[in-house]
Design a protein around this motif. Sequence first.
Motif, PDB file in Angstrom:
ATOM      1  N   PRO A  33       0.818  -1.224   0.000  1.00  0.00           N
ATOM      2  CA  PRO A  33       0.000   0.000   0.000  1.00  0.00           C
ATOM      3  C   PRO A  33       0.852   1.275   0.000  1.00  0.00           C
ATOM      4  N   TYR A  34       1.951   1.239   0.726  1.00  0.00           N
ATOM      5  CA  TYR A  34       2.844   2.403   0.767  1.00  0.00           C
ATOM      6  C   TYR A  34       3.438   2.665  -0.613  1.00  0.00           C
ATOM      7  N   LEU A  35       3.895   1.611  -1.272  1.00  0.00           N
ATOM      8  CA  LEU A  35       4.443   1.762  -2.618  1.00  0.00           C
ATOM      9  C   LEU A  35       3.375   2.229  -3.601  1.00  0.00           C
ATOM     10  N   PHE A  36       2.145   1.773  -3.400  1.00  0.00           N
ATOM     11  CA  PHE A  36       1.047   2.214  -4.257  1.00  0.00           C
ATOM     12  C   PHE A  36       0.796   3.713  -4.103  1.00  0.00           C
ATOM     13  N   VAL A  37       0.802   4.190  -2.871  1.00  0.00           N
ATOM     14  CA  VAL A  37       0.590   5.624  -2.639  1.00  0.00           C
ATOM     15  C   VAL A  37       1.720   6.436  -3.265  1.00  0.00           C
ATOM     16  N   LEU A  38       2.959   5.997  -3.059  1.00  0.00           N
ATOM     17  CA  LEU A  38       4.091   6.707  -3.669  1.00  0.00           C
ATOM     18  C   LEU A  38       4.004   6.693  -5.192  1.00  0.00           C
ATOM     19  N   GLY A  44       0.301   8.298 -11.325  1.00  0.00           N
ATOM     20  CA  GLY A  44      -1.148   8.102 -11.341  1.00  0.00           C
ATOM     21  C   GLY A  44      -1.523   6.759 -10.748  1.00  0.00           C
ATOM     22  N   TRP A  45      -2.725   6.697 -10.186  1.00  0.00           N
ATOM     23  CA  TRP A  45      -3.107   5.497  -9.439  1.00  0.00           C
ATOM     24  C   TRP A  45      -3.325   4.290 -10.338  1.00  0.00           C
ATOM     25  N   ARG A  46      -3.828   4.484 -11.545  1.00  0.00           N
ATOM     26  CA  ARG A  46      -4.072   3.336 -12.423  1.00  0.00           C
ATOM     27  C   ARG A  46      -2.771   2.664 -12.845  1.00  0.00           C
ATOM     28  N   ARG A  47      -1.824   3.470 -13.297  1.00  0.00           N
ATOM     29  CA  ARG A  47      -0.545   2.899 -13.728  1.00  0.00           C
ATOM     30  C   ARG A  47       0.199   2.275 -12.549  1.00  0.00           C
ATOM     31  N   ALA A  48       0.128   2.921 -11.390  1.00  0.00           N
ATOM     32  CA  ALA A  48       0.788   2.368 -10.199  1.00  0.00           C
ATOM     33  C   ALA A  48       0.161   1.031  -9.816  1.00  0.00           C
ATOM     34  N   PHE A  49      -1.164   0.944  -9.879  1.00  0.00           N
ATOM     35  CA  PHE A  49      -1.838  -0.308  -9.545  1.00  0.00           C
ATOM     36  C   PHE A  49      -1.462  -1.408 -10.530  1.00  0.00           C
ATOM     37  N   VAL A  50      -1.474  -1.083 -11.821  1.00  0.00           N
ATOM     38  CA  VAL A  50      -1.138  -2.089 -12.834  1.00  0.00           C
ATOM     39  C   VAL A  50       0.293  -2.581 -12.652  1.00  0.00           C
TER      40      VAL A  50
END
Length: 195
Positions: A33-38, A44-50
């Motif tokens: 989750p921390y890496l996702f927020v960073l 952007g959240w979509r690219r980070a999630f993918v």
Amino acid sequence: SNQRSRLVAGSVALTLCGISHLLPVLIAVALAPYLFVLGSRRIGWRRAFVRLASMYLMAFCLGAFWFVPFLTQVSYAARLLPEDFLGLVHAFPDDLDIPIILATIGLAIAIKRHDGRVVLLALPGGVGLLLFVTQPLEAIWDARFLPFWYLTVLLVAAYGLGETLRTIEGSLSRDRISVPVMVPALVLPLLGIGV
């Protein structure tokens, strides 16, 4: 090309962590989750999630030869604790009273200053404590998560003590009080009470 090589390198590193021991898996999952927020802030959240999902999925697929049998046979894992081991008593031993207070101060300072390094230190320990306290005494959970909690408390307490002493030093230097005399006077009583 560079992005793919980073994805593969990250996946291989996660796989190696996963097949080496359960505790690095705890860190890898706790930091997601921390890496996702960073990542969300940067790309952007979509690219980070993918990217994160791809890396974790690829890591699981690479290590499936180890993970799947482990997860299906976890009931055969060795128990580390007796049945009467109760979580909160051992998660907060008396020897950690002062470090927990200092860690609380350190966490408050880090949150106030938006210091992500302390979150990076505290997150695995917090997740370890949560798992230790909330999970039933099964063979896989037992006391394996307590060392992360203890280490987290001590690291964040060191940060809290350092930042507190830095603040005191700044205020004392304005008043022309000798810092080499005052700092031991503040730290030695902590050592005398079992820290």
